[in-house]
Every structure is written in structure tokens, then in C-alpha cells.
Write a protein that holds these residues in place. Structure first.
Motif, mmCIF file in Angstrom:
data_model
loop_
_atom_site.group_PDB
_atom_site.id
_atom_site.type_symbol
_atom_site.label_atom_id
_atom_site.label_comp_id
_atom_site.label_asym_id
_atom_site.label_seq_id
_atom_site.Cartn_x
_atom_site.Cartn_y
_atom_site.Cartn_z
ATOM 1 N N LEU A 199 0.809 -1.217 0.000
ATOM 2 C CA LEU A 199 0.000 0.000 0.000
ATOM 3 C C LEU A 199 0.847 1.275 0.000
ATOM 4 C CD1 LEU A 199 -2.871 -1.076 2.413
ATOM 5 C CD2 LEU A 199 -3.028 -0.727 -0.055
ATOM 6 N N GLY A 200 2.152 1.153 0.210
ATOM 7 C CA GLY A 200 3.009 2.323 0.138
ATOM 8 C C GLY A 200 3.702 2.494 -1.194
ATOM 9 N N GLU A 201 3.447 1.572 -2.121
ATOM 10 C CA GLU A 201 4.162 1.548 -3.389
ATOM 11 C C GLU A 201 3.471 2.364 -4.482
ATOM 12 O OE1 GLU A 201 7.352 -0.529 -4.066
ATOM 13 O OE2 GLU A 201 7.095 0.401 -2.091
ATOM 14 N N THR A 202 4.277 2.841 -5.424
ATOM 15 C CA THR A 202 3.771 3.426 -6.660
ATOM 16 C C THR A 202 3.797 2.341 -7.731
ATOM 17 O OG1 THR A 202 4.547 5.639 -6.106
ATOM 18 C CG2 THR A 202 4.156 5.177 -8.436
ATOM 19 N N TYR A 203 2.734 2.274 -8.515
ATOM 20 C CA TYR A 203 2.583 1.202 -9.504
ATOM 21 C C TYR A 203 2.564 1.787 -10.918
ATOM 22 C CZ TYR A 203 1.558 -1.806 -5.550
ATOM 23 O OH TYR A 203 1.648 -2.506 -4.377
ATOM 24 N N TYR A 204 3.220 1.068 -11.838
ATOM 25 C CA TYR A 204 3.388 1.536 -13.212
ATOM 26 C C TYR A 204 2.908 0.480 -14.206
ATOM 27 C CZ TYR A 204 6.726 4.684 -10.885
ATOM 28 O OH TYR A 204 7.320 5.600 -10.056
ATOM 29 N N SER A 205 2.360 0.940 -15.323
ATOM 30 C CA SER A 205 1.951 0.000 -16.371
ATOM 31 C C SER A 205 3.156 -0.646 -17.038
ATOM 32 C CB SER A 205 1.092 0.711 -17.421
ATOM 33 O OG SER A 205 1.851 1.674 -18.138
ATOM 34 N N GLN A 206 4.314 0.002 -16.998
ATOM 35 C CA GLN A 206 5.573 -0.454 -17.608
ATOM 36 C C GLN A 206 5.508 -0.464 -19.129
ATOM 37 O OE1 GLN A 206 6.450 -4.298 -15.755
ATOM 38 N NE2 GLN A 206 7.511 -3.294 -14.079
ATOM 39 N N THR A 207 4.420 -0.900 -19.695
ATOM 40 C CA THR A 207 4.253 -0.948 -21.146
ATOM 41 C C THR A 207 3.306 0.169 -21.581
ATOM 42 O OG1 THR A 207 2.490 -2.564 -20.815
ATOM 43 C CG2 THR A 207 4.679 -3.422 -21.342
ATOM 44 N N PRO A 208 3.392 0.586 -22.855
ATOM 45 C CA PRO A 208 2.580 1.716 -23.312
ATOM 46 C C PRO A 208 1.217 1.306 -23.855
ATOM 47 C CG PRO A 208 4.173 1.140 -24.996
ATOM 48 C CD PRO A 208 4.420 0.203 -23.839
ATOM 49 N N TYR A 209 0.343 2.291 -23.900
ATOM 50 C CA TYR A 209 -1.026 2.112 -24.375
ATOM 51 C C TYR A 209 -1.394 3.279 -25.280
ATOM 52 C CZ TYR A 209 -1.341 -1.277 -20.622
ATOM 53 O OH TYR A 209 -1.106 -2.356 -19.815
ATOM 54 N N ARG A 210 -2.305 3.011 -26.139
ATOM 55 C CA ARG A 210 -2.928 4.125 -26.844
ATOM 56 C C ARG A 210 -3.668 4.969 -25.818
ATOM 57 N NH1 ARG A 210 -7.281 3.919 -31.908
ATOM 58 N NH2 ARG A 210 -7.578 6.192 -32.015
ATOM 59 N N TYR A 211 -3.562 6.275 -25.966
ATOM 60 C CA TYR A 211 -4.268 7.187 -25.070
ATOM 61 C C TYR A 211 -5.103 8.125 -25.942
ATOM 62 C CZ TYR A 211 -5.122 10.082 -20.969
ATOM 63 O OH TYR A 211 -5.726 10.765 -19.927
ATOM 64 N N GLY A 212 -6.139 7.541 -26.546
ATOM 65 C CA GLY A 212 -6.952 8.302 -27.488
ATOM 66 C C GLY A 212 -6.133 8.702 -28.696
ATOM 67 N N ASP A 213 -5.915 9.983 -28.861
ATOM 68 C CA ASP A 213 -5.127 10.497 -29.984
ATOM 69 C C ASP A 213 -3.631 10.344 -29.762
ATOM 70 O OD1 ASP A 213 -7.433 11.304 -31.297
ATOM 71 O OD2 ASP A 213 -7.367 13.329 -30.465
ATOM 72 N N HIS A 214 -3.228 9.908 -28.579
ATOM 73 C CA HIS A 214 -1.820 9.902 -28.216
ATOM 74 C C HIS A 214 -1.380 8.528 -27.705
ATOM 75 C CE1 HIS A 214 -2.058 14.182 -28.885
ATOM 76 N NE2 HIS A 214 -3.014 14.291 -27.967
ATOM 77 N N ILE A 215 -0.210 8.477 -27.073
ATOM 78 C CA ILE A 215 0.378 7.250 -26.536
ATOM 79 C C ILE A 215 0.829 7.563 -25.114
ATOM 80 C CG2 ILE A 215 2.217 5.534 -26.832
ATOM 81 C CD1 ILE A 215 2.362 6.629 -29.810
ATOM 82 N N ALA A 216 0.622 6.634 -24.182
ATOM 83 C CA ALA A 216 0.967 6.948 -22.796
ATOM 84 C C ALA A 216 1.289 5.695 -22.009
ATOM 85 C CB ALA A 216 -0.182 7.699 -22.122
ATOM 86 N N LYS A 217 1.996 5.892 -20.901
ATOM 87 C CA LYS A 217 2.092 4.921 -19.827
ATOM 88 C C LYS A 217 1.256 5.439 -18.660
ATOM 89 C CE LYS A 217 6.607 2.925 -20.991
ATOM 90 N NZ LYS A 217 7.982 2.623 -20.505
ATOM 91 N N VAL A 218 0.880 4.534 -17.770
ATOM 92 C CA VAL A 218 -0.033 4.863 -16.674
ATOM 93 C C VAL A 218 0.638 4.526 -15.354
ATOM 94 C CG1 VAL A 218 -2.300 4.364 -15.662
ATOM 95 C CG2 VAL A 218 -2.024 4.386 -18.147
#
Length: 364
Positions: A199-218
Motif C-alpha cells: 500500500l506504500g508503493e507506486t505502480y506503473y503500467s511499464q508498457t505503453p497504451y494508446r491514449y486516445g489520440d496519443h500514446i501513454a504509460k499509466v
């Protein structure tokens, strides 16, 4: 290109390898070996990765108002509140004692989502985000990950005591690397990860995704004082094989939690590659920006009977979602069939139907 200008998504940002189908078939066989072993041991099928849950919690995801156009994309295009359910886990495919130090995972399922669906999720109304407490993936592609998975398949269900001893050794090496600023994701995957509080950790998608018109990690970032206070803290796992579950349960009962869901837009395909998830995208060039908040009220994060039933009925996949958040890259393309294979195996072996909930009240 002007600094911080987000790259526009187009299908040609991905590079399809000619042997991807063969690699995916081999991944499924390796997962089958893990699933055959664990289902024989436990008398039921568990997930082929992230088999051990430490907590399941219900809450609400609130999408912020007034987001700029480049951030108001996909499910974040319209402000509002969605019911959500998260699952905290450790990444092994067998249910190991917590004394074995492994990375943590957080899967978030957002309910009541509308929009054109990804293949295989027609008729559903959920969007899944699957994240790990580290910004990068350990393998450059699915073929390299397959080599690691074959090794894991051979060691599943073997020498649990030896794994605990090995974990202590690897943890000592990894701690030394961390002290000089060079942590090793590979050593952490093998058992050298610190026994951090999930519960103290930050979590990352590590891999990219389409973000509508753009590209992003989460990323999902803890922000409530009780969670922030847990950052970097460790749990004594020496006397309780389920110590992490007990710690999560205690914290969720006392405080619940508050997180920010942030996205990192791709601003340079050369330095922020789509096809190599080992590369951490430069946060100075493109920082993570908050688009929504996740609120989990105080609750029982794990009850053996009720939580087990909920866990059995749910499956998470990055391909549960809308086309505006299509997973990108070779690793993500491989995960589409392998996640489905694992869920279908569990469904068939356990005789337990799985469904994508339309609302939290649908869950056990």
C-alpha cells in the motif's frame, strides 16, 4: 518538434515481428505447465502469474474536470465517477510464502466504461489497468520473456524452502545495488525484491497504451497521508507466510486509501520506444500528470471466504477495455492471448464462471 508535444497515435508506431504467433503459442505452453502443476497441488486452478492476492478493495475512480485536450482522452474524456475494484498481489504463478521477496502488482478494474471495445471484450463495460511497483519491464520483448518463463515453469512447486534461502541471498545482493543507486529488476524478479508494504508503493503500467489520440504509460501514486507514510517500509515476513495479507488488511480497515491515477504522454518515439518496455521514459521530458483520483474507503481488504470467492470470479487483462486505450507493443500483444488462456484454464478447471461486473453489487 517542440518540447513536451505529445506524439499522435497511428498504427505504424508498432512493429509486428514475423514470428509473434509462434512465440505466443510457446508462451501458452509454458503457462500451461505452470497451471498444470499448481492446479494439481492446490486442487484448483490459480492465475499463471500473480497467483497470490494480498487484498481486494472496492472504491471509486473520479475523473477530473477541466483536463487539457491531450489528457481528456478515452475514458478520461468526460469528468465523472466510476465504481472500481483493485487487487494487490505478488507476481509468482504459485502461492509462495511471503518470505520470498518478489515484486508487487496492482490490478485496477474500472466499471461503467463506454466506448468502442477492444477485441474479445465486446459487450463488457470495464477498463482494466495492470501495474507493477517498478517503472520498467525486465525483458525487451515476448521472446526474451519466454526464456525466463520456461525457467520459472521448471521451478514452480519445487524446493519452497530453497527458494526462501535463495531469496535471502538475492535480497542481500540487491540491497547492495540499491545502496549505490543501481537496483536490478532482474534480481527482484528472481526473489531479491524488498519486502515492501504494497500500500506504500507506486505502480506503473511499464508498457505503453494508446491514449486516445496519443500514446501513454499509466501510474498509480499513493497520496493519502497513511499510504505515503508506508512508502519504503518493509513487513516482517519471517513467521507468517501470509504476513503481507495481514498487513494490508490492517491498513485498509484503519485508513482505506487515496491514490492519483497519472499518465505520462509519449513525446519522442526514439527515446520513449513503444516496442522496448525496458526503457524508462524520461519524466523530465514528459512528467506523469494526474487525470483521476481513486478513493477506497476503510474496509476489510481480505476475508478468507468472501475475498476468495470474489478473487475466483474476477479476471484482469489489459485487453479488457476500450479501443482508445489499446495496449501497444510486442509484449502487450503477446499478453492478449496468454491472459485469455490463463483465465479460460481457471474457468474450465474450477467450473467457476467469470464475468465482467457492470457494478460493484454484482461481485460476491
Amino acid at each position: 518538434m517542440r518540447a513536451h508535444t505529445p506524439i499522435r497515435y497511428s498504427p505504424d508506431v508498432e512493429r509486428i515481428e514475423p514470428d509473434e504467433a509462434e512465440t505466443i503459442a510457446a508462451l501458452n505452453e509454458a503457462f500451461r505447465e505452470i497451471l498444470d502443476t499448481t492446479s494439481r497441488d492446490y486442487g484448483r486452478a490459480v492465475r499463471s502469474v500473480h497467483a497470490k492476492a494480498h487484498g481486494i478493495a472496492r472504491g471509486k475512480l473520479t475523473i477530473h474536470e477541466g483536463l487539457p485536450t491531450e489528457l481528456a482522452q478515452g475514458i478520461f474524456a468526460s469528468p465523472g465517477t466510476h465504481e472500481a475494484v483493485l487487487r494487490l498481489s505478488t507476481n509468482a504463478g504459485d502461492i509462495l510464502p511471503d518470505a520470498i521477496g518478489l515484486p508487487r502488482g496492482l490490478a485496477l478494474k474500472v466499471l461503467g466504461v463506454t466506448g468502442e471495445r477492444l477485441p474479445g471484450s465486446d459487450g463488457d463495460s470495464t477498463q482494466d489497468f495492470i501495474m507493477v511497483n517498478g517503472p520498467v519491464f525486465t525483458a525487451p520483448d515476448a521472446k526474451a520473456f519466454l526464456k525466463n518463463l520456461k525457467l520459472l515453469a521448471k521451478t514452480t512447486d519445487r524446493l519452497e524452502g530453497g527458494k526462501v534461502v535463495l531469496s535471502k541471498v538475492l535480497r542481500g545482493i540487491e540491497a547492495g545495488l540499491e545502496a549505490v543507486g543501481h537496483p536490478s529488476p532482474t534480481l527482484q524478479q528472481l526473489g531479491g525484491a524488498p519486502h515492501v508494504h504494497p500500500l506504500g508503493e507506486t505502480y506503473y503500467s511499464q508498457t505503453p497504451y494508446r491514449y486516445g489520440d496519443h500514446i501513454a504509460k499509466v501510474g498509480l501514486f499513493p497520496v493519502s497521508p497513511a499510504l505515503v507514510a508506508l512508502a519504503g517500509t518493509t513487513i516482517d515476513t519471517s513467521d507468517d507466510r501470509d504476513a503481507i495479507r495481514a498487513a494490508v488488511r490492517k491498513e485498509l480497515i484503519a485508513h482505506g486509501g487515496h491514490w492519483e491515477l497519472r499518465v505520462q504522454l509519449n513525446t519522442d518515439l526514439e527515446t520513449m520506444p513503444v516496442e522496448d518496455p525496458r526503457v524508462e521514459w524520461d519524466q523530465a521530458a514528459s512528467p506523469f500528470v494526474t487525470v483521476a483520483t481513486l478513493d477506497v474507503p476503510p474496509q476489510i481488504g481480505w476475508d478468507d471466504d468472501a475475498s476468495e470467492a470474489t478473487d475466483e470470479a474476477l479476471s484482469y487483462s489489459i485487453w479488457h477495455g476500450i479501443a482508445a486505450h489499446r495496449p501497444l507493443g510486442n509484449v502487450n500483444r503477446a499478453r492478449r492471448d496468454t491472459y485469455r488462456f490463463s483465465a479460460d484454464y481457471r474457468r474450465s478447471f474450477n467450473g467457476c464462471p467469470m464475468h465482467e461486473p457492470a457494478r460493484l453489487a454484482d461481485l460476491a
